[in-house]
Design an enzyme around this catalytic site. Structure first.
Site, PDB file in Angstrom:
ATOM      1  N   PRO A 206      -9.970 -11.470   1.564  1.00 56.07           N
ATOM      2  CA  PRO A 206     -10.310 -11.457   3.248  1.00 56.07           C
ATOM      3  C   PRO A 206      -9.159 -11.060   3.645  1.00 56.07           C
ATOM      4  O   PRO A 206      -7.879 -10.830   3.447  1.00 56.07           O
ATOM      5  CB  PRO A 206      -9.702 -13.267   2.624  1.00 56.07           C
TER       6      PRO A 206
ATOM      7  N   GLY B 197      -6.422  -9.857   6.687  1.00 58.24           N
ATOM      8  CA  GLY B 197      -5.217 -11.151   8.299  1.00 58.24           C
ATOM      9  C   GLY B 197      -5.025 -12.157   7.185  1.00 58.24           C
ATOM     10  O   GLY B 197      -4.606 -12.882   8.446  1.00 58.24           O
TER      11      GLY B 197
ATOM     12  N   SER C 232      -4.671  -7.456   1.485  1.00 54.20           N
ATOM     13  CA  SER C 232      -5.490  -6.443   2.001  1.00 54.20           C
ATOM     14  C   SER C 232      -5.590  -4.989   2.067  1.00 54.20           C
ATOM     15  O   SER C 232      -5.854  -4.150   1.368  1.00 54.20           O
ATOM     16  CB  SER C 232      -6.755  -7.136   2.525  1.00 54.20           C
ATOM     17  N   SER C 233      -4.033  -5.099   2.823  1.00 51.73           N
ATOM     18  CA  SER C 233      -4.220  -3.603   2.968  1.00 51.73           C
ATOM     19  C   SER C 233      -3.699  -2.927   1.842  1.00 51.73           C
ATOM     20  O   SER C 233      -3.100  -1.170   1.907  1.00 51.73           O
ATOM     21  CB  SER C 233      -3.093  -3.565   4.344  1.00 51.73           C
TER      22      SER C 233
ATOM     23  N   ALA D 201      -3.926  -2.941  -0.980  1.00 50.07           N
ATOM     24  CA  ALA D 201      -5.291  -3.522  -2.402  1.00 50.07           C
ATOM     25  C   ALA D 201      -6.047  -2.315  -1.224  1.00 50.07           C
ATOM     26  O   ALA D 201      -6.157  -1.173  -2.136  1.00 50.07           O
ATOM     27  CB  ALA D 201      -5.547  -4.527  -1.846  1.00 50.07           C
TER      28      ALA D 201
ATOM     29  N   ASP E  92       3.719  -6.091  -1.629  1.00 52.58           N
ATOM     30  CA  ASP E  92       2.405  -6.776  -2.213  1.00 52.58           C
ATOM     31  C   ASP E  92       2.047  -5.536  -2.688  1.00 52.58           C
ATOM     32  O   ASP E  92       0.900  -5.100  -3.747  1.00 52.58           O
ATOM     33  CB  ASP E  92       2.227  -6.478  -0.688  1.00 52.58           C
TER      34      ASP E  92
HETATM   35  C1  MEV Z   1       3.772 -10.301   3.743  1.00 54.59           C
HETATM   36  O1  MEV Z   1       2.833 -10.105   3.009  1.00 54.59           O
HETATM   37  C2  MEV Z   1       5.270 -10.801   3.231  1.00 54.59           C
HETATM   38  C3  MEV Z   1       6.173 -10.322   3.951  1.00 54.59           C
HETATM   39  O2  MEV Z   1       7.227 -11.042   3.097  1.00 54.59           O
HETATM   40  C4  MEV Z   1       6.767  -9.139   4.557  1.00 54.59           C
HETATM   41  C5  MEV Z   1       6.792  -8.010   3.307  1.00 54.59           C
HETATM   42  O3  MEV Z   1       6.939  -8.088   2.356  1.00 54.59           O
HETATM   43  O4  MEV Z   1       6.529  -6.704   3.866  1.00 54.59           O
HETATM   44  C6  MEV Z   1       5.907 -10.560   4.938  1.00 54.59           C
END
Ligand code: MEV
Length: 278
Positions: free
Chosen positions: A79, A81, A86-87, A89, A126
């Site tokens: 999903p 946002g 997702s970005s 990946a 991520d």
């Molecule tokens: C985003 O998935 C997680 C955050 O901690 C940002 C990051 O780690 O780059 C909010």
């Protein structure tokens, strides 16, 4: 006949503990999930183009990774946002489609600039999880420890509210120094979570504490709070937002998912069971 296309596939992720604080050098724990983005690339003559995608950042990402002369098709079950990576990946899938047999370090270093395009100041968590898979204890810039895959499962509850990680990260930055001690406390929780990852009852309490701190930070909202309450009411050991907050998903650590899934179905809240994926 020789095929002229190349593909790369990469998973999304859930953050168990430590989002936002990880941007400021604290550790975080996240795991890959069984939802993926697949990039298929074919040589063409002319500027690189992602088929049937209007989003200019996605077009720019493909251009950044591939250079000119490629046609890209994307399929994804992650999903968008919702804080499920997702970005990252997308970035990892594009790099994998272009380059075979990269080491983890090369994959991470090639995909991170693309994540920066989307999120400005990403911690790299991520991208690391999408590139490596499994359950990771991560610290910026790229210190990793793979944790043993625990046997518990989580239920993911979707607010159906998109949020922008870049905006949420900027918001937290704007709240410093007010949130500095919260960031440190979240870091301490992550250290504890890493030690008790196999014990869902203790881990659940840590997740609840983490949610309390994220709410204090200002990144939870009414929808997220409501889903957290619902999950706890239905027997979750612990529940918290996962990702940047301001929308996105809640993760609930729960022994028997059935009562929670029934309640979500009744309220038309999309919810599903998820396990760490290696
Ligand atoms: C985003 O998935 C997680 C955050 O901690 C940002 C990051 O780690 O780059 C909010």
């Amino acid at each position: 006949m020789q095929s002229n296309h190349q593909t790369g596939t990469a998973p999304g992720k859930l953050i168990l503990c430590g989002e936002h604080a990880v941007v400021y050098g604290q550790k975080a724990i996240a795991f890959a999930v069984d939802l993926t983005t697949k990039a298929t690339i074919r040589p063409r003559t002319g500027p690189t183009n992602v088929r049937r995608v209007e989003d200019s950042l996605v077009q720019e990402a493909a251009q950044m990774v591939l250079g000119p002369n490629w046609e890209v098709s994307l399929t994804s079950t992650i999903p968008i946002g919702r804080g499920m990576g997702s970005s990252a990946a997308l970035a990892v899938a594009l790099v994998k489609a272009r380059h075979r047999d990269l080491t983890f370090d090369s994959l991470f270093q090639s995909a991170l600039p693309v994540e920066k395009l989307f999120h400005g100041n990403p911690s790299g968590l991520d991208v690391a999880v999408s590139a490596r898979g499994g359950v990771l204890l991560f610290q910026r810039p790229c210190q990793l420890q793979s944790l043993a895959c625990p046997s518990w499962q989580v239920v993911v509850l979707d607010t159906q509210q998109q949020s922008s990680t870049a905006q949420m990260v900027r918001y937290v930055d704007s709240q410093r120094p007010r949130v500095d001690s919260i960031i440190d406390q979240i870091g301490d929780l992550v250290e504890e979570a890493a030690k008790t990852i196999g014990d869902p009852i203790t881990l659940g309490e840590i997740l609840n504490d983490n949610q309390r701190l994220l709410a204090k930070m200002g990144v939870s909202n009414h929808h997220l709070d409501e889903l957290v309450r619902l999950a706890r009411h239905c027997g979750a050991y612990g529940a918290k937002l996962s990702g940047a907050g301001g929308g996105g998903v809640v993760l609930a650590l729960i022994e028997d998912p059935e009562p929670l899934l029934v309640q979500c179905n009744r309220r038309q809240v999309p919810a599903w069971v998820c396990r760490p994926w290696s």
